[in-house]
Every structure is written in structure tokens, then in C-alpha cells.
Scaffold this active site. Structure first.
Site, short mmCIF file in Angstrom:
data_model
loop_
_atom_site.label_atom_id
_atom_site.label_comp_id
_atom_site.label_asym_id
_atom_site.label_seq_id
_atom_site.Cartn_x
_atom_site.Cartn_y
_atom_site.Cartn_z
N THR A 157 7.38 18.77 58.51
CA THR A 157 7.80 17.58 57.77
C THR A 157 8.64 16.65 58.63
O THR A 157 8.64 15.44 58.43
CB THR A 157 8.58 18.01 56.51
OG1 THR A 157 7.69 18.76 55.69
CG2 THR A 157 9.11 16.84 55.72
N TYR A 210 3.68 13.82 50.83
CA TYR A 210 3.47 13.24 52.17
C TYR A 210 2.58 14.20 52.93
O TYR A 210 2.27 15.30 52.46
CB TYR A 210 4.82 13.10 52.88
CG TYR A 210 5.53 14.42 53.01
CD1 TYR A 210 6.39 14.89 52.01
CD2 TYR A 210 5.29 15.27 54.09
CE1 TYR A 210 7.01 16.12 52.09
CE2 TYR A 210 5.91 16.52 54.18
CZ TYR A 210 6.75 16.93 53.18
OH TYR A 210 7.34 18.16 53.26
N THR A 270 9.58 23.59 58.04
CA THR A 270 10.64 24.46 57.53
C THR A 270 10.11 25.72 56.82
O THR A 270 10.85 26.67 56.62
CB THR A 270 11.56 23.70 56.56
OG1 THR A 270 10.75 23.16 55.51
CG2 THR A 270 12.32 22.60 57.26
N ASP A 271 8.81 25.71 56.46
CA ASP A 271 8.29 26.85 55.69
C ASP A 271 8.38 28.18 56.45
O ASP A 271 8.67 29.22 55.85
CB ASP A 271 6.84 26.59 55.27
CG ASP A 271 6.75 25.55 54.16
OD1 ASP A 271 7.81 25.12 53.66
OD2 ASP A 271 5.62 25.17 53.79
N LYS A 300 15.05 29.80 54.41
CA LYS A 300 14.85 28.67 53.51
C LYS A 300 15.01 29.18 52.08
O LYS A 300 14.24 30.02 51.63
CB LYS A 300 13.46 28.07 53.73
CG LYS A 300 13.18 26.81 52.92
CD LYS A 300 11.83 26.23 53.31
CE LYS A 300 11.51 24.97 52.54
NZ LYS A 300 10.25 24.35 53.00
N GLU A 344 17.50 54.71 46.67
CA GLU A 344 16.29 54.36 45.89
C GLU A 344 15.11 55.27 46.19
O GLU A 344 14.43 55.72 45.30
CB GLU A 344 15.83 52.91 46.12
CG GLU A 344 16.63 51.87 45.40
CD GLU A 344 16.36 51.83 43.91
OE1 GLU A 344 15.36 52.42 43.48
OE2 GLU A 344 17.16 51.21 43.18
#
Ligand code: ASN
Length: 337
Positions: A20, A34, A100-101, A173, A294
């Protein structure tokens, strides 16, 4: 006089990969609609004349893609170019513009495999440059500022978003519609304001110069996949991923990497077949998975990803598997990196 100042300035190379930060929308009101990866590196640099006061900046277009489409081949290509530049006497710092992904994945990958103490800064933006209040310009200015500073040396791969300096290992992110998108569970390392860095803490995990991994020795990356967990989860994805050849499966678990009782027998069987099982957590603000909490990891011979989110665990698992397939060694690496 001008020649003198230029000689004193650091030499910074901007490697552009798309995202981006190189995006363009139809109108200034398009902050979310965009096309990513449209604008070339020369235009990005030319758009910030103030960069010339920070450093001697030159650009290189390594690729031009939206980061959700990045492949392991792309990672290796970028990693090799970073390494070549870091070895060059004429380069003092490297900035990578990136979508950024998957920025957090690339930053962590470089943090593991680049043998240099020169600053490497990965940067992106949440809005395209054509939008009102676009954030890419300042993020890139900050990245060049940090890349050209001596204090940034030896601190591992860094990320400059929203005025913060984050560790490439820790940062993630967290939200996709705000410019305040990147966070670390353990806090930023510093701030960058008006081209000056202010540091508050240092990364504690092994990275770059202190890493046992080196991009120069990595020919290819093995297939490591992620399976997401939730209520009523079935074992279909785990089985399919193993069948398609995954050497390790990252369990993107609920809570502290917990595993549904419907899936446990399949993961035990896959481990017996040689697939590494790595338990991580997909909780948003940062997971924290401990061995034998766990699930009896010692008994099942599974590995835990500790605080690495599933996508970062995939990166470390791939890099680690280029060296060893021993689960104890893998676990050591998951504690140390
Ligand atoms: N903000 C962004 O950069 C998102 C874009 N999809 C990318 O990762 O390339």
C-alpha cells in the site's frame, strides 16, 4: 560545501517491494479502496525531498507486489539482495518498503538470516499515497532516519510505523483499518520524531550477527503450513496439509495453544509419521504458549512456539528446518529466537 555534507551523510538504499505504501486510489477520499503496488521506488523517493537532508538515498525496485502474495522465493530473493547490499562498503543502512499484510513475516525472516549489524528497516503504510492523511510518507522518512543512524546498528531488523520503532521479531499487524496498526505485546523499542530516534529498550532474543542462520547458506525453504483452530474444529486441514507434503504444521491454537480433543489423535499420528507439530496461539494481543501446559508436549514430541504468532512461527520453523529436523533442537530455537 554541499559535496562535503553529502559525504558525511549515511548511504541508504531503499529496496521497494510494493504494498500500500506504493498504492494508488481513484480519489483522495479512497483511504481503503485502492490498488497496492502501483508506484515505483523513484517516485516514492522523489515524493519526499526532505530525505536528502537525512541520507544519500538511492532506490531499487526488487519486486512490485501486494504483500499477501509474497512467496518463499520472494523472501529468499529479497534476503539475498539485502545481504549483498549489507556486505557493500558503500551502504550504511537498508530500508525495505513492503505491504503491511505480511510485513511482520518478512521482518522476522530477515532478522533471523541477515549477518550484519547495519540497520535494516522494514516499512509500510496503511493508506495509499493518493489518500488524504496518507501515512506512507512519514513512515518512510522515519525509516530512512533510523537506517542512517548509528544507534540503530546491532538492534536487529526494525519496523517504523506510526512514529514507533518496533522490533521486527515482536511486531505484528493488529488492526487493518487504522494507521496505528502495528503493535508488539512487549512494547516498541523506541520512537522517531522529526528524524531523530529515541530508544527505550533492546531486543532480548538472538538476531542477525548473533543468529546461527545465514541467508548465504539457505538454498530453499521447506514447506511449513498453518492450521487454524476454533470450536468444532475437525482434523481435515491438518491431514490435507500433511498429505500435500508439509514438513511441519503450525497449530494456530485457541488460548494458550490448546488443541481440541477431536484433533489430538491426528496430531499424534502425524508426528509419528515425521511431521513436526508446533503449537502456537492465534489470540490477538499476543499468545504465550508453554511446554506441557495444556498438552503433554514431552510425551507427544511436539514443539511450542512460545510467544510467536502462527505466521511468525512458520517463518522460524522454515528457517530452523534448513538446519535440523530434531524436535529438541527446534524447541531450543523457539526459545532462543
Ligand atoms: N496496507 C497494506 O500494505 C496492505 C496490502 N494488502 C499489502 O500488504 O500489500
Amino acid at each position: 560545501k554541499e559535496v562535503e555534507t553529502q559525504a558525511k551523510l549515511a548511504n541508504v538504499v531503499v529496496l521497494a517491494t510494493g504494498g500500500t505504501i506504493a498504492g494508488a486510489g481513484a480519489s483522495a477520499a479512497n483511504s481503503a479502496t485502492y490498488q497496492a503496488a502501483k508506484v515505483g521506488v523513484e517516485q516514492l523517493i522523489a515524493g519526499i525531498p526532505e530525505l536528502s537532508k537525512l541520507a544519500n538515498v538511492r532506490g531499487e525496485q526488487v519486486m512490485q507486489i501486494a504483500s499477501e502474495s509474497i512467496t518463499n522465493e520472494n523472501l529468499l530473493q529479497l534476503g539475498r539482495r539485502v545481504s549483498e547490499l549489507a556486505d557493500s562498503k558503500d551502504v550504511d543502512g537498508i530500508v525495505i518498503t513492503h505491504g503491511t499484510d505480511t510485513l511482520e513475516e518478512t521482518a522476522y525472516f530477515l532478522n533471523l538470516v541477515e549477518k550484519t549489524d547495519k540497520p535494516i528497516i522494514v516499512v509500510g503504510s496503511m493508506r495509499p499515497g493518493t489518500a488524504m492523511s496518507a501515512d506512507g510518507m512519514l513512515n518512510l522518512y522515519n525509516a530512512v532516519a533510523v537506517a542512517s543512524s548509528k544507534e540503530a546498528r546491532g538492534k536487529g531488523v526494525l519496523v517504523t510505523m506510526n512514529d514507533e520503532i518496533q522490533s521486527g521479531r515482536d511486531v505484528s499487524k493488529m488492526i487493518n483499518i487504522k494507521t496505528e496498526a502495528f503493535k508488539s505485546a512487549w512494547g516498541p523499542l523506541g520512537m522517531v520524531v522529526e528524524g531523530k530516534s529515541y530508544w527505550f529498550r533492546l531486543p532480548a532474543k538472538r538476531h542477525t550477527m548473533d543468529s546461527e542462520f545465514d541467508i548465504k547458506n539457505i538454498k530453499s525453504l521447506p514447506d511449513v503450513e498453518i492450521a487454524y483452530s476454533y470450536g468444532n474444529v475437525s482434523d481435515t486441514a491438518y491431514k490435507a496439509l500433511a498429505q500435500s507434503g508439509a514438513k511441519a504444521i503450525i497449530h494456530a491454537g485457541t488460548g494458550n495453544g490448546s488443541v481440541s480433543s477431536r484433533v489430538v489423535p491426528t496430531l499424534q499420528a502425524l508426528r509419528k509419521d515425521g511431521v513436526q507439530i508446533i503449537r502456537s496461539s492465534h489470540v490477538n494481543a499476543g499468545g504465550f504458549v508453554l511446554r506441557n501446559a495444556e498438552q503433554p508436549d514431552d510425551k507427544y514430541d511436539w514443539v511450542v512456539a512460545h510467544d510467536l504468532n502462527p505466521q511468525k512461527a512458520r517463518i522460524l520453523a522454515m528457517v530452523a528446518l534448513t538446519k535440523t529436523n530434531d524436535s529438541k533442537e527446534l524447541q531450543r530455537m523457539f526459545w532462543e529466537y
